[in-house]
Design a protein around this motif. Structure first.
Motif, PDB file in Angstrom:
ATOM      1  N   LEU A  76      26.341  12.510  24.491  1.00  0.00           N
ATOM      2  CA  LEU A  76      26.025  11.507  25.516  1.00  0.00           C
ATOM      3  C   LEU A  76      25.983  12.150  26.902  1.00  0.00           C
ATOM      4  O   LEU A  76      25.087  11.904  27.707  1.00  0.00           O
ATOM      5  CB  LEU A  76      27.064  10.384  25.505  1.00  0.00           C
ATOM      6  N   ARG A  77      26.996  13.002  27.160  1.00  0.00           N
ATOM      7  CA  ARG A  77      27.070  13.643  28.469  1.00  0.00           C
ATOM      8  C   ARG A  77      25.903  14.622  28.656  1.00  0.00           C
ATOM      9  O   ARG A  77      25.330  14.725  29.736  1.00  0.00           O
ATOM     10  CB  ARG A  77      28.421  14.360  28.597  1.00  0.00           C
ATOM     11  N   TYR A  78      25.555  15.353  27.561  1.00  0.00           N
ATOM     12  CA  TYR A  78      24.416  16.284  27.615  1.00  0.00           C
ATOM     13  C   TYR A  78      23.159  15.544  28.049  1.00  0.00           C
ATOM     14  O   TYR A  78      22.422  15.981  28.934  1.00  0.00           O
ATOM     15  CB  TYR A  78      24.230  16.913  26.228  1.00  0.00           C
ATOM     16  N   GLU A  79      22.934  14.385  27.419  1.00  0.00           N
ATOM     17  CA  GLU A  79      21.713  13.628  27.724  1.00  0.00           C
ATOM     18  C   GLU A  79      21.779  13.050  29.142  1.00  0.00           C
ATOM     19  O   GLU A  79      20.812  13.131  29.900  1.00  0.00           O
ATOM     20  CB  GLU A  79      21.514  12.516  26.696  1.00  0.00           C
ATOM     21  N   ARG A  80      22.942  12.491  29.495  1.00  0.00           N
ATOM     22  CA  ARG A  80      23.067  11.858  30.820  1.00  0.00           C
ATOM     23  C   ARG A  80      22.882  12.870  31.942  1.00  0.00           C
ATOM     24  O   ARG A  80      22.220  12.594  32.951  1.00  0.00           O
ATOM     25  CB  ARG A  80      24.444  11.177  30.927  1.00  0.00           C
ATOM     26  N   LEU A  81      23.441  14.078  31.771  1.00  0.00           N
ATOM     27  CA  LEU A  81      23.370  15.073  32.847  1.00  0.00           C
ATOM     28  C   LEU A  81      22.027  15.788  32.891  1.00  0.00           C
ATOM     29  O   LEU A  81      21.516  16.094  33.963  1.00  0.00           O
ATOM     30  CB  LEU A  81      24.492  16.116  32.675  1.00  0.00           C
ATOM     31  N   ASN A  82      21.449  16.080  31.706  1.00  0.00           N
ATOM     32  CA  ASN A  82      20.248  16.927  31.684  1.00  0.00           C
ATOM     33  C   ASN A  82      18.943  16.163  31.832  1.00  0.00           C
ATOM     34  O   ASN A  82      17.993  16.670  32.433  1.00  0.00           O
ATOM     35  CB  ASN A  82      20.207  17.768  30.397  1.00  0.00           C
ATOM     36  N   LYS A  83      18.901  14.961  31.276  1.00  0.00           N
ATOM     37  CA  LYS A  83      17.619  14.243  31.288  1.00  0.00           C
ATOM     38  C   LYS A  83      17.031  14.116  32.701  1.00  0.00           C
ATOM     39  O   LYS A  83      15.832  14.378  32.905  1.00  0.00           O
ATOM     40  CB  LYS A  83      17.782  12.868  30.631  1.00  0.00           C
ATOM     41  N   GLU A  93       8.500  15.185  24.701  1.00  0.00           N
ATOM     42  CA  GLU A  93       9.166  16.496  24.575  1.00  0.00           C
ATOM     43  C   GLU A  93      10.677  16.348  24.705  1.00  0.00           C
ATOM     44  O   GLU A  93      11.441  16.966  23.958  1.00  0.00           O
ATOM     45  CB  GLU A  93       8.615  17.465  25.629  1.00  0.00           C
ATOM     46  N   TRP A  94      11.111  15.513  25.662  1.00  0.00           N
ATOM     47  CA  TRP A  94      12.556  15.283  25.798  1.00  0.00           C
ATOM     48  C   TRP A  94      13.109  14.653  24.509  1.00  0.00           C
ATOM     49  O   TRP A  94      14.177  15.033  24.033  1.00  0.00           O
ATOM     50  CB  TRP A  94      12.870  14.407  27.011  1.00  0.00           C
ATOM     51  N   GLY A  95      12.381  13.721  23.951  1.00  0.00           N
ATOM     52  CA  GLY A  95      12.816  13.068  22.708  1.00  0.00           C
ATOM     53  C   GLY A  95      12.942  14.079  21.580  1.00  0.00           C
ATOM     54  O   GLY A  95      13.921  14.049  20.817  1.00  0.00           O
ATOM     55  N   ALA A  96      11.967  14.987  21.471  1.00  0.00           N
ATOM     56  CA  ALA A  96      12.015  16.005  20.415  1.00  0.00           C
ATOM     57  C   ALA A  96      13.210  16.920  20.624  1.00  0.00           C
ATOM     58  O   ALA A  96      13.905  17.293  19.668  1.00  0.00           O
ATOM     59  CB  ALA A  96      10.717  16.813  20.413  1.00  0.00           C
ATOM     60  N   LEU A  97      13.470  17.262  21.888  1.00  0.00           N
ATOM     61  CA  LEU A  97      14.622  18.121  22.189  1.00  0.00           C
ATOM     62  C   LEU A  97      15.916  17.435  21.758  1.00  0.00           C
ATOM     63  O   LEU A  97      16.782  18.048  21.112  1.00  0.00           O
ATOM     64  CB  LEU A  97      14.648  18.437  23.688  1.00  0.00           C
ATOM     65  N   VAL A  99      16.300  15.129  19.490  1.00  0.00           N
ATOM     66  CA  VAL A  99      16.390  15.077  18.019  1.00  0.00           C
ATOM     67  C   VAL A  99      17.020  16.376  17.512  1.00  0.00           C
ATOM     68  O   VAL A  99      17.921  16.383  16.666  1.00  0.00           O
ATOM     69  CB  VAL A  99      14.992  14.854  17.396  1.00  0.00           C
ATOM     70  N   HIS A 100      16.561  17.511  18.067  1.00  0.00           N
ATOM     71  CA  HIS A 100      17.121  18.809  17.665  1.00  0.00           C
ATOM     72  C   HIS A 100      18.601  18.906  18.030  1.00  0.00           C
ATOM     73  O   HIS A 100      19.434  19.286  17.202  1.00  0.00           O
ATOM     74  CB  HIS A 100      16.336  19.955  18.325  1.00  0.00           C
TER      75      HIS A 100
END
Ligand SMILES: C[S@@+](CC[C@H](N)C(=O)[O-])C[C@H]1O[C@@H](n2cnc3c(N)ncnc32)[C@H](O)[C@@H]1O
Length: 143
Positions: A76-83, A93-97, A99-100
């Motif tokens: 959650l934090r990865y997505e909140r900070l990086n997006k 592309e963000w969605g594919a990243l 998913v990985h």
């Protein structure tokens, strides 16, 4: 540029380590060990402990969490900070990243990285760096 001969082998590092019989002064893994779950990390780290012997170093820079954060909290934090920062990516592309990352990234807590090091046979585990976003840390393990 390294001022020494280099041999690059393109293969699965789990298998490569299993086959390896030569000693090494330093083993470095950058942002790849986190693709293994903890039990497989430990198996590989035990093999690396054998390879570096009593005088070598093992270094990693990998996803890590503070001790009170589990994997879902890190994700959650990865997505909140990086997006908001990865503006060059399209939404697809963000969605594919993500998913990985959700499928293949297995961060460990700081304590767990220390424990893995000790269980692998390293007496000393040093935290060398904490990324400013606290998503990644660097550790040095030695016998
Ligand atoms: C996040 S990327 C990091 C790449 C590079 N080390 C860096 O820091 O820029 C993770 C890399 O680990 C590789 N990888 C994951 N598991 C692997 C394995 N078992 N054997 C070899 N490479 C692996 C992936 O193919 C990918 O290139």
């Amino acid at each position: 540029m390294l001022a020494c001969p280099v041999i690059l082998e393109c293969r699965d590092f789990v298998v490569a380590l299993r086959d390896r019989i030569e000693a090494a002064d330093v083993v470095w893994i950058g942002y790849s060990l986190h693709h293994l779950p903890a039990t497989a990390k430990l198996v590989l780290m035990r093999e690396i402990r054998t390879v570096v012997g009593n005088h070598g170093l093992f270094l990693v820079c990998e996803p890590a969490s503070p001790d009170d954060e589990d994997r879902s909290g890190w994700l959650l934090r990865y997505e909140r900070l990086n997006k908001p920062l990865w503006t060059a990516l399209t939404p697809e592309e963000w969605g594919a990243l993500m998913v990985h990352v959700r499928a293949a990234d297995f961060p460990e807590t700081n304590s767990r990285w220390h424990l893995l090091g000790h269980e692998a046979g390293f007496a000393e585990v040093r935290e060398m760096f904490v990324a400013p976003d606290d998503l990644h840390r660097m550790y040095c393990f030695r016998a």
